[in-house]
Every structure is written in structure tokens, then in C-alpha cells.
Scaffold this motif. Structure first.
Motif, PDB file in Angstrom:
ATOM      1  N   ILE A   1     -10.723  14.262 -16.577  1.00 40.94           N
ATOM      2  CA  ILE A   1     -10.522  13.514 -15.340  1.00 40.94           C
ATOM      3  C   ILE A   1      -9.117  13.810 -14.847  1.00 40.94           C
ATOM      4  CG2 ILE A   1     -10.357  11.197 -14.317  1.00 40.94           C
ATOM      5  CD1 ILE A   1     -12.203  10.229 -16.627  1.00 40.94           C
ATOM      6  N   GLU A   2      -9.003  14.131 -13.568  1.00 38.69           N
ATOM      7  CA  GLU A   2      -7.685  14.318 -12.952  1.00 38.69           C
ATOM      8  C   GLU A   2      -7.650  13.564 -11.646  1.00 38.69           C
ATOM      9  OE1 GLU A   2      -5.072  17.702 -12.822  1.00 38.69           O
ATOM     10  OE2 GLU A   2      -6.412  18.745 -14.208  1.00 38.69           O
ATOM     11  N   PHE A   3      -7.218  12.304 -11.718  1.00 39.94           N
ATOM     12  CA  PHE A   3      -7.147  11.428 -10.553  1.00 39.94           C
ATOM     13  C   PHE A   3      -5.673  11.297 -10.195  1.00 39.94           C
ATOM     14  CE2 PHE A   3      -7.442   7.086  -8.580  1.00 39.94           C
ATOM     15  CZ  PHE A   3      -8.388   7.379  -7.619  1.00 39.94           C
ATOM     16  N   THR A   4      -5.259  11.988  -9.151  1.00 38.78           N
ATOM     17  CA  THR A   4      -3.836  12.000  -8.800  1.00 38.78           C
ATOM     18  C   THR A   4      -3.520  10.930  -7.758  1.00 38.78           C
ATOM     19  OG1 THR A   4      -4.252  13.698  -7.144  1.00 38.78           O
ATOM     20  CG2 THR A   4      -3.579  14.462  -9.312  1.00 38.78           C
ATOM     21  N   ASN A   5      -2.267  10.523  -7.752  1.00 43.73           N
ATOM     22  CA  ASN A   5      -1.757   9.594  -6.740  1.00 43.73           C
ATOM     23  C   ASN A   5      -2.514   8.270  -6.778  1.00 43.73           C
ATOM     24  OD1 ASN A   5       0.295   9.349  -4.891  1.00 43.73           O
ATOM     25  ND2 ASN A   5      -0.952   9.977  -3.156  1.00 43.73           N
ATOM     26  N   ALA A   6      -2.763   7.758  -7.987  1.00 44.99           N
ATOM     27  CA  ALA A   6      -3.531   6.526  -8.159  1.00 44.99           C
ATOM     28  C   ALA A   6      -2.626   5.300  -8.113  1.00 44.99           C
ATOM     29  CB  ALA A   6      -4.258   6.564  -9.498  1.00 44.99           C
ATOM     30  N   THR A   7      -3.204   4.160  -7.698  1.00 46.06           N
ATOM     31  CA  THR A   7      -2.473   2.902  -7.742  1.00 46.06           C
ATOM     32  C   THR A   7      -3.306   1.848  -8.463  1.00 46.06           C
ATOM     33  OG1 THR A   7      -3.327   2.026  -5.651  1.00 46.06           O
ATOM     34  CG2 THR A   7      -1.311   3.352  -5.541  1.00 46.06           C
ATOM     35  N   ALA A   8      -2.585   0.904  -9.045  1.00 47.64           N
ATOM     36  CA  ALA A   8      -3.181  -0.262  -9.681  1.00 47.64           C
ATOM     37  C   ALA A   8      -2.094  -1.331  -9.674  1.00 47.64           C
ATOM     38  CB  ALA A   8      -3.615   0.057 -11.104  1.00 47.64           C
ATOM     39  N   PRO A   9      -2.485  -2.601  -9.641  1.00 47.94           N
ATOM     40  CA  PRO A   9      -1.474  -3.660  -9.654  1.00 47.94           C
ATOM     41  C   PRO A   9      -0.695  -3.662 -10.966  1.00 47.94           C
ATOM     42  CG  PRO A   9      -3.654  -4.517  -9.084  1.00 47.94           C
ATOM     43  CD  PRO A   9      -3.840  -3.113  -9.548  1.00 47.94           C
TER      44      PRO A   9
ATOM     45  N   HIS B   1       0.856  -1.190   0.000  1.00 50.33           N
ATOM     46  CA  HIS B   1       0.000   0.000   0.000  1.00 50.33           C
ATOM     47  C   HIS B   1       0.889   1.236   0.000  1.00 50.33           C
ATOM     48  CE1 HIS B   1      -3.530   2.388   0.520  1.00 50.33           C
ATOM     49  NE2 HIS B   1      -2.918   3.046   1.476  1.00 50.33           N
ATOM     50  N   LEU B   2       0.680   2.095  -0.932  1.00 44.08           N
ATOM     51  CA  LEU B   2       1.477   3.315  -1.031  1.00 44.08           C
ATOM     52  C   LEU B   2       0.808   4.398  -0.199  1.00 44.08           C
ATOM     53  CD1 LEU B   2       1.966   2.901  -4.822  1.00 44.08           C
ATOM     54  CD2 LEU B   2       3.787   2.758  -3.147  1.00 44.08           C
ATOM     55  N   ALA B   3       1.554   4.996   0.676  1.00 44.84           N
ATOM     56  CA  ALA B   3       0.997   5.987   1.603  1.00 44.84           C
ATOM     57  C   ALA B   3       0.282   7.097   0.851  1.00 44.84           C
ATOM     58  CB  ALA B   3       2.108   6.567   2.468  1.00 44.84           C
ATOM     59  N   GLY B   4      -0.963   7.329   1.226  1.00 44.08           N
ATOM     60  CA  GLY B   4      -1.731   8.427   0.646  1.00 44.08           C
ATOM     61  C   GLY B   4      -2.253   8.176  -0.757  1.00 44.08           C
ATOM     62  N   ALA B   5      -1.942   7.017  -1.327  1.00 49.09           N
ATOM     63  CA  ALA B   5      -2.375   6.736  -2.696  1.00 49.09           C
ATOM     64  C   ALA B   5      -3.826   6.276  -2.718  1.00 49.09           C
ATOM     65  CB  ALA B   5      -1.473   5.686  -3.331  1.00 49.09           C
ATOM     66  N   GLU B   6      -4.507   6.568  -3.823  1.00 47.71           N
ATOM     67  CA  GLU B   6      -5.902   6.182  -4.024  1.00 47.71           C
ATOM     68  C   GLU B   6      -5.939   4.964  -4.948  1.00 47.71           C
ATOM     69  OE1 GLU B   6      -8.640   7.646  -2.768  1.00 47.71           O
ATOM     70  OE2 GLU B   6      -7.597   9.281  -1.769  1.00 47.71           O
ATOM     71  N   VAL B   7      -6.677   3.942  -4.546  1.00 51.13           N
ATOM     72  CA  VAL B   7      -6.762   2.722  -5.352  1.00 51.13           C
ATOM     73  C   VAL B   7      -7.718   2.951  -6.525  1.00 51.13           C
ATOM     74  CG1 VAL B   7      -7.446   0.295  -5.376  1.00 51.13           C
ATOM     75  CG2 VAL B   7      -6.232   1.247  -3.393  1.00 51.13           C
ATOM     76  N   LEU B   8      -7.192   2.796  -7.734  1.00 49.45           N
ATOM     77  CA  LEU B   8      -8.028   2.872  -8.929  1.00 49.45           C
ATOM     78  C   LEU B   8      -8.524   1.468  -9.282  1.00 49.45           C
ATOM     79  CD1 LEU B   8      -9.258   4.455 -11.274  1.00 49.45           C
ATOM     80  CD2 LEU B   8      -7.128   4.094 -12.521  1.00 49.45           C
ATOM     81  N   ILE B   9      -7.608   0.493  -9.233  1.00 43.21           N
ATOM     82  CA  ILE B   9      -7.939  -0.897  -9.545  1.00 43.21           C
ATOM     83  C   ILE B   9      -7.361  -1.767  -8.440  1.00 43.21           C
ATOM     84  CG2 ILE B   9      -7.508  -2.797 -11.169  1.00 43.21           C
ATOM     85  CD1 ILE B   9      -7.333  -0.588 -13.367  1.00 43.21           C
ATOM     86  N   THR B  10      -8.178  -2.682  -7.902  1.00 49.12           N
ATOM     87  CA  THR B  10      -7.715  -3.559  -6.828  1.00 49.12           C
ATOM     88  C   THR B  10      -7.045  -4.808  -7.400  1.00 49.12           C
ATOM     89  OG1 THR B  10      -9.744  -4.863  -6.691  1.00 49.12           O
ATOM     90  CG2 THR B  10      -9.672  -2.808  -5.387  1.00 49.12           C
ATOM     91  N   GLU B  11      -6.296  -5.496  -6.538  1.00 48.51           N
ATOM     92  CA  GLU B  11      -5.665  -6.766  -6.939  1.00 48.51           C
ATOM     93  C   GLU B  11      -6.737  -7.762  -7.386  1.00 48.51           C
ATOM     94  OE1 GLU B  11      -2.375  -7.817  -6.709  1.00 48.51           O
ATOM     95  OE2 GLU B  11      -1.524  -6.030  -5.779  1.00 48.51           O
ATOM     96  N   LYS B  12      -7.843  -7.806  -6.653  1.00 49.08           N
ATOM     97  CA  LYS B  12      -8.931  -8.742  -6.955  1.00 49.08           C
ATOM     98  C   LYS B  12      -9.521  -8.451  -8.338  1.00 49.08           C
ATOM     99  CE  LYS B  12     -13.189 -10.456  -4.849  1.00 49.08           C
ATOM    100  NZ  LYS B  12     -14.140 -10.270  -3.762  1.00 49.08           N
ATOM    101  N   GLU B  13      -9.721  -7.165  -8.645  1.00 49.02           N
ATOM    102  CA  GLU B  13     -10.267  -6.798  -9.961  1.00 49.02           C
ATOM    103  C   GLU B  13      -9.282  -7.139 -11.069  1.00 49.02           C
ATOM    104  OE1 GLU B  13     -12.935  -3.102  -8.202  1.00 49.02           O
ATOM    105  OE2 GLU B  13     -10.949  -2.715  -9.022  1.00 49.02           O
ATOM    106  N   ALA B  14      -7.992  -6.895 -10.822  1.00 51.98           N
ATOM    107  CA  ALA B  14      -6.971  -7.185 -11.840  1.00 51.98           C
ATOM    108  C   ALA B  14      -6.908  -8.677 -12.140  1.00 51.98           C
ATOM    109  CB  ALA B  14      -5.611  -6.671 -11.380  1.00 51.98           C
ATOM    110  N   ALA B  15      -7.280  -9.520 -11.148  1.00 50.51           N
ATOM    111  CA  ALA B  15      -7.229 -10.968 -11.320  1.00 50.51           C
ATOM    112  C   ALA B  15      -8.433 -11.517 -12.089  1.00 50.51           C
ATOM    113  CB  ALA B  15      -7.133 -11.643  -9.955  1.00 50.51           C
ATOM    114  N   LEU B  16      -9.452 -10.685 -12.326  1.00 49.82           N
ATOM    115  CA  LEU B  16     -10.623 -11.134 -13.088  1.00 49.82           C
ATOM    116  C   LEU B  16     -10.203 -11.526 -14.503  1.00 49.82           C
ATOM    117  CD1 LEU B  16     -13.239  -8.400 -12.066  1.00 49.82           C
ATOM    118  CD2 LEU B  16     -13.352 -10.838 -11.491  1.00 49.82           C
ATOM    119  N   PRO B  17     -10.960 -12.444 -15.130  1.00 50.93           N
ATOM    120  CA  PRO B  17     -10.617 -12.805 -16.510  1.00 50.93           C
ATOM    121  C   PRO B  17     -10.785 -11.620 -17.466  1.00 50.93           C
ATOM    122  CG  PRO B  17     -12.553 -14.046 -15.727  1.00 50.93           C
ATOM    123  CD  PRO B  17     -12.088 -13.177 -14.599  1.00 50.93           C
ATOM    124  N   ALA B  18     -10.024 -11.666 -18.545  1.00 49.82           N
ATOM    125  CA  ALA B  18     -10.110 -10.606 -19.549  1.00 49.82           C
ATOM    126  C   ALA B  18     -11.503 -10.576 -20.145  1.00 49.82           C
ATOM    127  CB  ALA B  18      -9.083 -10.846 -20.647  1.00 49.82           C
TER     128      ALA B  18
END
Length: 133
Positions: free
Chosen positions: A96-104, A4-21
Motif C-alpha cells: 500500500i502506498e497512500f501518500t499525503n494522508a491525514t488523520a486526526p 484541512h491540509l491542501a491536497g491531502a487525502e483523508v484516511l481517518i475522519t474526526e468523526k471516526e476517530a471519536a468512535l469508542p475503542a
């Protein structure tokens, strides 16, 4: 698992990234009179590191205005994941301006649907690539 990156906002979770294409082809529409959508960062298909800034610019055509209430952002997985509510406070008629985002790490196909006040719409699809930390 991404730390978890301090102060970062989750755009996509690990669980969502693991979903099938998502089945089907990533199709971008041809010439339309709908609004222009331009991805400013991160660059499509170029690995970015988390945290990153998701910046998208909307440009209306003619006298029309962008209607922010019609903007929908979808993570193209099976089933599709609606990201709109996570981005709600960062969506405006300008973009859209979503700053400090994270995704797997990985390639994340995203579609943005934008409509203008004259009902014309644009579907903009891109691959957001997040590199390993």
C-alpha cells in the motif's frame, strides 16, 4: 478540529476517530506461512505529523503471489471502520502506498488482512500515532 491540509487525502475522519475503542485485544498472529507484512511509514507507535505517507510492503512466501482483491484495511473502532475503499487505488500486490494522508491527532489501531494465491492469510495490526500540529 484538524485544519484541512491542501491536497491531502483523508484516511481517518474526526468523526471516526471519536468512535469508542474496539473491545478486545490487539492481537498479532504468531508465526504463519502467510505473506509477510511490513509497515514502512509511519513507524508504529511513533508520532507522525499529517500529512504523512502510509507505506506498507507485502512479501509473499514461496511461489505464492499476493492477491490484491483480498486485502482489507480496518480501523479498529466500535463499530469497525472499513478503510479499504479509501485505499483501493493505492493497494497492489506489492503493498500500500497512500501518500499525503491525514488523520486526526491520536492513536489509531489499524488491521491489515492479506491473503496469497494459496489462501494463506496474515493479519497485521499496528498503532498509527498522529501528533498535534
Amino acid at each position: 478540529i484538524t485544519p484541512h491540509l491542501a491536497g491531502a487525502e483523508v484516511l481517518i475522519t474526526e468523526k471516526e476517530a471519536a468512535l469508542p475503542a474496539s473491545s478486545g485485544v490487539l492481537a498479532t498472529r504468531g508465526i504463519s506461512r502467510g505473506p509477510a507484512v511490513k509497515l514502512e511509514s509511519p513507524a508504529a507507535d511513533v508520532p507522525a505529523m499529517a500529512p504523512f505517507n502510509l507505506k506498507v510492503k507485502f512479501e509473499p512466501r514461496g511461489d505464492a503471489k499476493i492477491d490484491p482483491s483480498t486485502i482489507k484495511v480496518t480501523y479498529l473502532k466500535s463499530p469497525p471502520v472499513d478503510l479499504t475503499s479509501r485505499l483501493k487505488t493505492t493497494i497492489s500486490s506489492n503493498g500500500i502506498e497512500f501518500t499525503n494522508a491525514t488523520a486526526p491527532p491520536g492513536t489509531h489501531p489499524i488491521r491489515i488482512l492479506v491473503k496469497d494465491t494459496e489462501g494463506r492469510e496474515t493479519n497485521f495490526t499496528f498503532n498509527m500515532v498522529i501528533g498535534q500540529q
